[in-house]
Design an enzyme around this catalytic site. Structure first.
Site, PDB file in Angstrom:
ATOM      1  N   TYR A   1     -12.284   8.448 -13.877  1.00 59.07           N
ATOM      2  CA  TYR A   1     -12.266   7.134 -13.231  1.00 59.07           C
ATOM      3  C   TYR A   1     -12.697   6.056 -14.226  1.00 59.07           C
ATOM      4  CZ  TYR A   1     -13.429   3.420  -9.880  1.00 59.07           C
ATOM      5  OH  TYR A   1     -13.501   2.238  -9.207  1.00 59.07           O
TER       6      TYR A   1
ATOM      7  N   ILE B   1     -19.426  -1.244  -4.257  1.00 55.07           N
ATOM      8  CA  ILE B   1     -19.009  -1.997  -3.075  1.00 55.07           C
ATOM      9  C   ILE B   1     -18.849  -1.021  -1.900  1.00 55.07           C
ATOM     10  CG2 ILE B   1     -17.293  -3.633  -2.181  1.00 55.07           C
ATOM     11  CD1 ILE B   1     -18.713  -4.576  -4.774  1.00 55.07           C
TER      12      ILE B   1
ATOM     13  N   LYS C   1     -10.520   2.901 -15.688  1.00 55.22           N
ATOM     14  CA  LYS C   1     -10.908   1.509 -15.469  1.00 55.22           C
ATOM     15  C   LYS C   1     -11.179   0.778 -16.791  1.00 55.22           C
ATOM     16  CE  LYS C   1     -10.559   1.266 -10.952  1.00 55.22           C
ATOM     17  NZ  LYS C   1      -9.554   0.352 -10.333  1.00 55.22           N
TER      18      LYS C   1
ATOM     19  N   ASP D   1       0.868  -1.168   0.000  1.00 58.90           N
ATOM     20  CA  ASP D   1       0.000   0.000   0.000  1.00 58.90           C
ATOM     21  C   ASP D   1       0.910   1.225   0.000  1.00 58.90           C
ATOM     22  OD1 ASP D   1      -3.272   0.129   0.814  1.00 58.90           O
ATOM     23  OD2 ASP D   1      -2.181   2.027   0.907  1.00 58.90           O
TER      24      ASP D   1
ATOM     25  N   THR E   1     -16.854   0.216   0.158  1.00 57.99           N
ATOM     26  CA  THR E   1     -15.423   0.364   0.452  1.00 57.99           C
ATOM     27  C   THR E   1     -15.163   1.763   0.988  1.00 57.99           C
ATOM     28  OG1 THR E   1     -14.977   1.245  -1.761  1.00 57.99           O
ATOM     29  CG2 THR E   1     -14.776  -1.147  -1.493  1.00 57.99           C
TER      30      THR E   1
END
Lengths: 264, 252
Positions: free
Chosen positions: B156, B189, B160, B37, B191
């Site tokens: 974004y 999701i 992707k 990370d 997240t």
């Protein structure tokens, strides 16, 4: 503005009469064919490219055919270039109705592992960032003009993968993504956004690949199910149609112009 | 699921969300997990969670947008464990919630640098190691927005879509050489990335539910199970695929 406006003064009717069309990558290939097609339909065409000689030629060809065009040099990967390209267009013609964001580069025959970061930056810079910047500055100009049509050049490699074309394929997938999102954002504001996904087209961008790979030209000619490569003019017809009112309900679409390659 | 007991798995973006959940499932299945990370604290926290459950893991810090970081990350994993069998290139940043016209060039470039170039760097340095040892499996994190658009997240979505392109092309290049390459396309999701977006745009948390035919948002653990399966030998003929884990969102 480098050239013009140069006018042959003969084409004043047609489906694009009274419209201002911008074409990037207009110095050759699909861009030139589209610029000529828009001009023959009566549009005033702003031809843009990084290559000056080819750009001049396109403008001359349009004038010789009785159309009206001008050349504005711009590197689409440069924000200031794209901003001034749109500024010049609006200043000179007062409106922007059609934009064909077509400038692009290819890099053939390296695996993803062999691509350098510099290769990556260059390809993404022109093919993806270039389309982003064009959309960013064209859309406000079109909103000011009361609406418009945008067609981006993606590729068959923007819908599926291709060995030896990983970063190019990524850059063209990104074009498809931006086409869809921009379409959703401006659907109710009078701006239609689509892209074309050409298959194997016989244009100059492929020449280095043919030269470096003897026999490849013949091999690739056989790949499309129709048994031949497409011409730039065939793609230009599809682009022009997407910009007509006949295609008024076609929006956010990636249209294959590939002789059925993606159907396989 | 087939045994990951002898396998070394690398997960980027392992400090939170899908990355952390995937690291935990790899560990549960017996893999040794290199957790990467950009944020050391959260990455090390994932390592501790794995160790607390009896698994084996270690942290390696990398900013995936920096080629030298990714090269060093792969090198470190190989130095520590002698091999790299599975890579989950997952590190990413979220959408901005504004029209394309309002995206600045630097915002566009930052999104592409982490989400797309990060995956490019990952595969560029992981594949040679996998070839050296006779094979491996890579699972990249794309998104349902890698297959369709959504107003407000143009950069974004572009980034992707590009991950899907990289995945498909790399798969065609290395399929016959033992490296399997796929990507997952999660729907919405729950997240930290999405939570942050919802904190900023509270109406989106309600509105986006209409995108999910399954009537709820996904949990990171539900994506993690799919990632680990795609990396397993059970998925040996899955290749070059963008697998939707999206509650049916792209089926409509």
């Amino acid at each position: 503005m480098t050239d013009g406006p140069v006018s042959g003064g003969q084409v004043s009717s047609g489906e694009f009469a009274g419209k201002v069309a911008l074409v990037t990558g207009a110095s050759g290939g699909i861009g030139r064919a589209a610029a000529l097609r828009f001009a023959s339909g009566g549009a005033t065409v702003v031809c843009s490219d990084i290559a000056e000689d080819g750009g001049h030629e396109t403008v001359s060809l349009i004038a010789a055919g009785g159309g009206t065009a001008s050349l504005v040099l711009a590197d689409v990967s440069s924000e200031s270039d794209v901003e001034s390209l749109i500024d010049i267009t609006m200043h000179e013609y007062g409106r922007l109705d059609i934009a064909f964001n077509n400038a692009g580069i290819g890099l053939f025959g390296k695996t993803i592992v062999e691509h350098t970061e510099d290769d990556y930056d260059r390809i993404m810079g022109v093919n993806s960032t270039g389309v982003f910047l064009c959309l960013k500055y064209e859309i406000p100009a079109m909103l000011e003009s009361g609406g418009g049509c945008i067609v981006n050049t993606a590729s068959k490699a923007g819908l599926v993968g291709d060995a030896g074309l990983s970063v190019y394929s990524a850059s063209k997938h990104a074009v498809v993504g931006m086409t869809k999102t921009a379409a959703l954002e401006y659907a109710r504001k009078g701006i239609r956004v689509n892209c074309v996904a050409p298959g194997v087209i016989d244009t100059d961008i492929n020449t280095p690949f043919w030269q470096a790979n003897p026999g490849a030209y013949e091999e690739f000619s056989k790949k499309p199910p129709m048994g031949r490569m497409g011409t730039a003019e065939e793609v230009a017809e599809a682009v022009a149609w997407l910009c007509t009112d006949d295609a008024a309900f076609v929006h956010g679409h990636a249209m294959s112009v590939d002789a059925g390659m993606l159907a396989e | 699921m087939s045994d990951f007991g002898q396998k070394i798995a690398l997960v980027t973006g392992a400090g939170s969300g899908i990355g952390r959940a995937t690291a935990l499932v790899f560990a549960r299945e017996g893999a040794t997990v290199a957790c990467s990370d950009i944020d050391t604290e959260s990455g090390e926290a994932t390592v501790r969670m794995i160790e607390d459950l009896g698994g084996t893991a270690s942290f390696v810090r990398a900013d995936v947008s920096v080629g030298a970081d990714v090269e060093a990350m792969v090198q470190t994993v190989v130095e520590r464990y002698g091999r790299l069998d599975v890579a989950h290139n997952n590190a990413g940043i979220g959408g901005l919630g504004k029209p394309i016209v309002q995206h600045s060039l630097s915002e566009f470039e930052r999104t592409m640098a982490v989400n797309t170039k990060g995956v490019f760097h990952g595969m560029k340095y992981q594949i040679p190691q996998m070839l050296k040892q006779g094979g491996g499996a890579i699972v990249n994190t794309s998104s349902m927005m890698g297959l369709v658009g959504l107003a407000g997240i143009s950069a974004y979505s572009a980034s992707k879509h590009a991950v899907v392109g990289l995945t498909r092309s790399a798969a065609l290049e290395y399929g016959s050489k033992g490296v399997r390459i796929n990507c997952i396309c999660p729907g919405i999701i729950r997240t930290p990335i999405n939570q942050k977006y919802w904190d900023e745009f509270p109406e989106a948390e309600k509105e986006w539910l209409s995108i999910e035919p399954i009537g709820r948002y996904g949990e990171p653990e539900e994506v993690a199970e799919v990632v680990v399966w795609m990396a397993s030998d059970e998925a040996s003929f899955m290749h070059g695929h963008a697998l939707s884990v999206d509650g049916g969102a792209t089926a409509q």
